[in-house]
Design a protein around this motif. Sequence first.
Motif: not given
Length: 246
Positions: A1-7, A24-31, A240-246
């Motif tokens: 599963m790819r993370i696209k948005s984080i609160l 910016k680096k992972e192209k994720i929306k962080i609110d 965590f995100i880098k490992a998940l998005h590999k």
Amino acid sequence: MRIKSILVSQPAPSESSPYLEIAKKEKIKIDFRPFIHVEGVDNKELRTQKIDLTQYTGIIFTSKNAIDHYFRLAEDLRFAVPDTMRYICQSEAIANYLQKHIVYRKRKISFGEKNFADLLPLFKKFPSEKYLLPSSDVLSPDIVKTMEASNVDWTRAIMYRTVCSDLTDINIADYDMLIFFSPQGIKSLQQNFPDFKQEDTKIGVFGPTTSAAAEEAGLTINLMAPTKETPSMTMALEKFIKALHK
């Protein structure tokens, strides 16, 4: 599963925040949204606790909130804090914050390194003061344990409360990951979203008390900080995100 948005359950950071670099680096929306906020008690409620500010010769400050609410209530009660007051602060940063309310020079101000237990030598150095500990409605057991070991005369005064913020305008299902920093944040999630089901939503927590609260709420923890390898939440999140998005 790819993370696209984080609160993230905290106020929005400055422009130089590591969170924004990750986004910016992972192209994720962080609110960012505070799940909790602080409300001060009034002088009537302080009186119900049988607290008389004139009876104390020392104040123990564990946070900037404690400082602000102590001086607010002192002003409301028309109590002129004497120049002879002794201040024991948990850290140098908290001690420096006193400058917002008092003239720092020539005052009796001491501080520890970081943890509350670091203050124990100071209590042994100044054992004769009658101390007041301004606090929120939630007090760490470690603070109570340290104060009991100090053998000084001390009294706790609840001067502010941590309450759940209204988050009903948020669609919590829009986020792939939620990050929490306190047990009160977990409580706010439950209060605002009583029908929340974790399912595929990832949960990140900071600190053992937050972790315990999340587990008690039936949540599966996917990310835990701090650790030796990742002492900050942003370091842990990036790994965590880098490992998940590999």
